[in-house]
Design a protein around this motif. Structure first.
Motif, PDB file in Angstrom:
ATOM      1  N   ALA A 153     -38.713  36.160  85.485  1.00  0.00           N
ATOM      2  CA  ALA A 153     -37.491  35.555  86.287  1.00  0.00           C
ATOM      3  C   ALA A 153     -37.465  35.966  87.488  1.00  0.00           C
ATOM      4  O   ALA A 153     -37.785  37.065  88.070  1.00  0.00           O
ATOM      5  CB  ALA A 153     -36.330  36.087  85.514  1.00  0.00           C
ATOM      6  N   GLY A 154     -36.855  35.258  88.215  1.00  0.00           N
ATOM      7  CA  GLY A 154     -36.232  35.512  89.729  1.00  0.00           C
ATOM      8  C   GLY A 154     -34.711  35.137  89.682  1.00  0.00           C
ATOM      9  O   GLY A 154     -33.878  35.890  88.987  1.00  0.00           O
ATOM     10  N   LYS A 155     -34.138  34.074  90.140  1.00  0.00           N
ATOM     11  CA  LYS A 155     -32.721  33.782  90.344  1.00  0.00           C
ATOM     12  C   LYS A 155     -32.507  33.044  88.803  1.00  0.00           C
ATOM     13  O   LYS A 155     -31.355  33.278  88.213  1.00  0.00           O
ATOM     14  CB  LYS A 155     -32.407  32.615  91.187  1.00  0.00           C
ATOM     15  CG  LYS A 155     -31.000  32.431  91.313  1.00  0.00           C
ATOM     16  CD  LYS A 155     -30.592  31.450  92.531  1.00  0.00           C
ATOM     17  CE  LYS A 155     -29.181  31.105  92.313  1.00  0.00           C
ATOM     18  NZ  LYS A 155     -28.912  30.228  93.641  1.00  0.00           N
ATOM     19  N   TYR A 156     -33.734  32.339  88.202  1.00  0.00           N
ATOM     20  CA  TYR A 156     -33.390  31.715  87.130  1.00  0.00           C
ATOM     21  C   TYR A 156     -34.542  32.146  85.937  1.00  0.00           C
ATOM     22  O   TYR A 156     -35.324  33.097  86.335  1.00  0.00           O
ATOM     23  CB  TYR A 156     -33.519  30.202  87.105  1.00  0.00           C
ATOM     24  CG  TYR A 156     -32.529  29.572  88.009  1.00  0.00           C
ATOM     25  CD1 TYR A 156     -31.223  29.654  87.531  1.00  0.00           C
ATOM     26  CD2 TYR A 156     -32.713  29.295  89.539  1.00  0.00           C
ATOM     27  CE1 TYR A 156     -30.122  29.013  88.549  1.00  0.00           C
ATOM     28  CE2 TYR A 156     -31.511  28.997  90.112  1.00  0.00           C
ATOM     29  CZ  TYR A 156     -30.326  28.732  89.592  1.00  0.00           C
ATOM     30  OH  TYR A 156     -29.368  28.378  90.329  1.00  0.00           O
ATOM     31  N   CYS A 157     -34.902  31.732  84.849  1.00  0.00           N
ATOM     32  CA  CYS A 157     -35.684  32.131  83.965  1.00  0.00           C
ATOM     33  C   CYS A 157     -37.130  32.186  84.459  1.00  0.00           C
ATOM     34  O   CYS A 157     -37.856  33.102  84.091  1.00  0.00           O
ATOM     35  CB  CYS A 157     -35.772  31.206  82.618  1.00  0.00           C
ATOM     36  SG  CYS A 157     -34.283  31.206  81.637  1.00  0.00           S
ATOM     37  N   VAL A 158     -37.458  31.300  85.207  1.00  0.00           N
ATOM     38  CA  VAL A 158     -38.920  31.278  85.716  1.00  0.00           C
ATOM     39  C   VAL A 158     -38.764  31.166  87.320  1.00  0.00           C
ATOM     40  O   VAL A 158     -38.420  29.915  87.611  1.00  0.00           O
ATOM     41  CB  VAL A 158     -40.089  30.180  85.156  1.00  0.00           C
ATOM     42  CG1 VAL A 158     -41.251  30.171  85.915  1.00  0.00           C
ATOM     43  CG2 VAL A 158     -39.942  30.495  83.562  1.00  0.00           C
ATOM     44  N   GLY A 159     -39.030  32.076  88.310  1.00  0.00           N
ATOM     45  CA  GLY A 159     -38.605  32.125  89.574  1.00  0.00           C
ATOM     46  C   GLY A 159     -37.327  31.765  89.948  1.00  0.00           C
ATOM     47  O   GLY A 159     -36.487  32.178  89.282  1.00  0.00           O
ATOM     48  N   ASP A 160     -37.165  31.077  91.098  1.00  0.00           N
ATOM     49  CA  ASP A 160     -35.908  30.799  91.668  1.00  0.00           C
ATOM     50  C   ASP A 160     -35.476  29.093  91.508  1.00  0.00           C
ATOM     51  O   ASP A 160     -34.404  28.709  92.096  1.00  0.00           O
ATOM     52  CB  ASP A 160     -35.900  31.064  93.212  1.00  0.00           C
ATOM     53  CG  ASP A 160     -35.984  32.571  93.241  1.00  0.00           C
ATOM     54  OD1 ASP A 160     -35.757  33.302  92.425  1.00  0.00           O
ATOM     55  OD2 ASP A 160     -36.899  33.162  94.114  1.00  0.00           O
ATOM     56  N   GLU A 161     -35.971  28.696  90.780  1.00  0.00           N
ATOM     57  CA  GLU A 161     -35.502  27.114  90.279  1.00  0.00           C
ATOM     58  C   GLU A 161     -35.132  27.093  89.080  1.00  0.00           C
ATOM     59  O   GLU A 161     -35.773  27.421  88.030  1.00  0.00           O
ATOM     60  CB  GLU A 161     -36.846  26.113  90.675  1.00  0.00           C
ATOM     61  CG  GLU A 161     -37.131  26.171  92.287  1.00  0.00           C
ATOM     62  CD  GLU A 161     -36.151  25.706  93.131  1.00  0.00           C
ATOM     63  OE1 GLU A 161     -35.380  25.066  92.826  1.00  0.00           O
ATOM     64  OE2 GLU A 161     -36.111  26.305  94.519  1.00  0.00           O
ATOM     65  N   ILE A 162     -34.230  26.266  88.741  1.00  0.00           N
ATOM     66  CA  ILE A 162     -33.916  25.779  87.359  1.00  0.00           C
ATOM     67  C   ILE A 162     -34.708  25.034  86.828  1.00  0.00           C
ATOM     68  O   ILE A 162     -35.513  24.032  87.139  1.00  0.00           O
ATOM     69  CB  ILE A 162     -32.499  25.032  87.334  1.00  0.00           C
ATOM     70  CG1 ILE A 162     -31.310  25.838  87.748  1.00  0.00           C
ATOM     71  CG2 ILE A 162     -32.290  24.334  86.154  1.00  0.00           C
ATOM     72  CD1 ILE A 162     -29.924  25.136  87.870  1.00  0.00           C
ATOM     73  N   SER A 163     -35.237  25.187  85.421  1.00  0.00           N
ATOM     74  CA  SER A 163     -36.262  24.570  84.667  1.00  0.00           C
ATOM     75  C   SER A 163     -35.900  24.242  83.204  1.00  0.00           C
ATOM     76  O   SER A 163     -34.950  24.729  82.926  1.00  0.00           O
ATOM     77  CB  SER A 163     -37.395  25.519  84.741  1.00  0.00           C
ATOM     78  OG  SER A 163     -37.374  26.930  83.893  1.00  0.00           O
ATOM     79  N   MET A 164     -36.678  23.695  82.706  1.00  0.00           N
ATOM     80  CA  MET A 164     -36.473  23.549  81.041  1.00  0.00           C
ATOM     81  C   MET A 164     -35.947  24.883  80.409  1.00  0.00           C
ATOM     82  O   MET A 164     -35.493  24.611  79.576  1.00  0.00           O
ATOM     83  CB  MET A 164     -37.894  22.773  80.585  1.00  0.00           C
ATOM     84  CG  MET A 164     -37.417  22.339  79.232  1.00  0.00           C
ATOM     85  SD  MET A 164     -38.897  21.312  78.528  1.00  0.00           S
ATOM     86  CE  MET A 164     -40.130  22.232  78.591  1.00  0.00           C
ATOM     87  N   ALA A 165     -36.702  25.730  80.794  1.00  0.00           N
ATOM     88  CA  ALA A 165     -36.473  27.083  80.106  1.00  0.00           C
ATOM     89  C   ALA A 165     -34.963  27.344  80.206  1.00  0.00           C
ATOM     90  O   ALA A 165     -34.480  27.947  79.180  1.00  0.00           O
ATOM     91  CB  ALA A 165     -37.266  28.022  80.823  1.00  0.00           C
ATOM     92  N   ASP A 166     -34.196  27.340  81.435  1.00  0.00           N
ATOM     93  CA  ASP A 166     -32.876  27.490  81.296  1.00  0.00           C
ATOM     94  C   ASP A 166     -32.019  26.418  80.830  1.00  0.00           C
ATOM     95  O   ASP A 166     -31.018  26.694  80.143  1.00  0.00           O
ATOM     96  CB  ASP A 166     -32.453  27.292  83.035  1.00  0.00           C
ATOM     97  CG  ASP A 166     -33.086  28.339  83.809  1.00  0.00           C
ATOM     98  OD1 ASP A 166     -32.921  29.496  83.962  1.00  0.00           O
ATOM     99  OD2 ASP A 166     -34.357  27.929  84.550  1.00  0.00           O
ATOM    100  N   ILE A 167     -32.615  25.129  80.787  1.00  0.00           N
ATOM    101  CA  ILE A 167     -31.930  24.100  79.902  1.00  0.00           C
ATOM    102  C   ILE A 167     -31.783  24.586  78.485  1.00  0.00           C
ATOM    103  O   ILE A 167     -30.841  24.365  77.747  1.00  0.00           O
ATOM    104  CB  ILE A 167     -32.680  22.841  80.151  1.00  0.00           C
ATOM    105  CG1 ILE A 167     -32.308  22.356  81.636  1.00  0.00           C
ATOM    106  CG2 ILE A 167     -32.113  21.737  79.166  1.00  0.00           C
ATOM    107  CD1 ILE A 167     -33.344  20.975  81.746  1.00  0.00           C
ATOM    108  N   CYS A 168     -32.926  25.160  78.034  1.00  0.00           N
ATOM    109  CA  CYS A 168     -32.800  25.608  76.546  1.00  0.00           C
ATOM    110  C   CYS A 168     -32.022  26.846  76.186  1.00  0.00           C
ATOM    111  O   CYS A 168     -31.423  27.172  75.406  1.00  0.00           O
ATOM    112  CB  CYS A 168     -34.374  26.047  76.115  1.00  0.00           C
ATOM    113  SG  CYS A 168     -35.154  24.531  75.807  1.00  0.00           S
TER     114      CYS A 168
END
Length: 214
Positions: free
Chosen positions: A174-189
Motif C-alpha cells: 500500500a501507498g495511498k491506496y491498496c497498491v501504490g498511490d493509484e486506485i486499482s481493482m484491488a480497492d474496488i474489491c
C-alpha cells in the motif's frame, strides 16, 4: 496505511458509484448492468463504471423478492450461475465482476484500474482474488441462507480470517491506496468487503486502518 472510519469510506464510494460523470465514447450502446444494490460483486462493477466515467443502464435483480429474481429462467440465460451481476456490453454478456472490470480496463484504458508495471499488476490481482475468492463467497446470500441460525458468526469468522491474511499483504503493497498511490481493482474489491464487515458488526484492527479514498 492511512486510516479512517470504514463506514465513511463505504459511503464515499457509494456516492461515487451513483454519481457518474459523462465521458465521450465510441458509438455503441450503453452497457446494461443486471445487479442488486447490496451485492458486493455488483458494487464492484458500479465502482469501475464510475471511475471510468461510463454511462450505463441498470436492470435491478432483487435477490430476496419472490424467492430471488436471479433464479428465474429468463435470468438464467444471462448468467447460468444465477448470480449477480450480469453485464451486457459491446455485444457480449459477462457474468463475473473481475472479468467485467478487466474487460472494461482493456477496452477503455483511462484511467487504468490495473497498473502497467507487471509486479504491481500481479499484486492488484492477488489482493482482488483474495477478497473475491477467499472472503466474499463465504458470506454471500446463497451461502448464508444455507447456514441458518449461525449465519452471523459464520460471516464474522470468514471475514475476519480473510482480513487477517489481507492486512500483512497491504502493509507491503500500500501507498495511498491498496497498491501504490493509484486506485486499482484491488480497492474496488476492498470497499464493498469493508461494508460487509461493518454490516456484520465486525471490528478489528484492519477495518480501523483502511486506505483513504477521498
Amino acid at each position: 496505511m492511512r486510516g479512517r472510519g470504514c463506514g465513511q469510506l463505504g459511503r464515499t464510494f457509494f456516492f461515487q458509484c451513483t454519481n457518474l460523470t459523462e465521458k465521450p465514447m465510441s458509438e455503441q450502446t450503453k452497457p446494461v448492468l443486471h445487479g442488486y444494490f447490496r451485492s458486493s460483486c455488483s458494487w464492484r462493477v458500479r465502482i469501475a463504471f464510475a471511475l471510468k466515467g461510463m454511462e450505463y443502464d441498470q436492470v435491478p435483480v432483487n435477490l430476496i423478492k419472490d424467492g430471488g429474481q436471479q433464479l428465474t429462467e429468463d435470468y438464467k440465460t444471462l448468467n447460468p450461475m444465477q448470480q449477480v451481476p450480469a453485464v451486457e456490453i459491446d455485444g457480449v454478456t459477462l457474468s463475473q465482476s473481475l472479468a467485467v472490470i478487466q474487460y472494461i480496463d482493456e477496452t477503455r484504458p483511462e484511467p487504468r484500474l490495473l497498473p502497467l508495471d507487471p509486479k504491481k499488476r500481479a499484486q492488484v490481482r492477488m489482493i482482488s482474488d483474495l477478497i473475491a475468492s477467499g472472503i466474499q463467497p463465504l458470506q454471500n446470500l446463497h451461502v448464508i441462507q444455507k447456514i441458518g441460525a449461525e449465519k452471523v458468526q459464520w460471516a464474522q469468522y470468514f471475514i475476519n480470517r480473510g482480513f487477517e491474511a489481507l492486512e500483512p499483504l497491504l502493509k507491503q503493497t500500500a501507498g495511498k491506496y491498496c497498491v501504490g498511490d493509484e486506485i486499482s481493482m484491488a480497492d474496488i474489491c476492498l470497499v464493498p468487503q469493508v461494508y460487509n464487515a461493518e454490516r456484520y458488526i465486525l471490528e478489528n484492527t484492519f477495518t480501523a486502518q483502511c486506505p483513504r479514498y477521498d
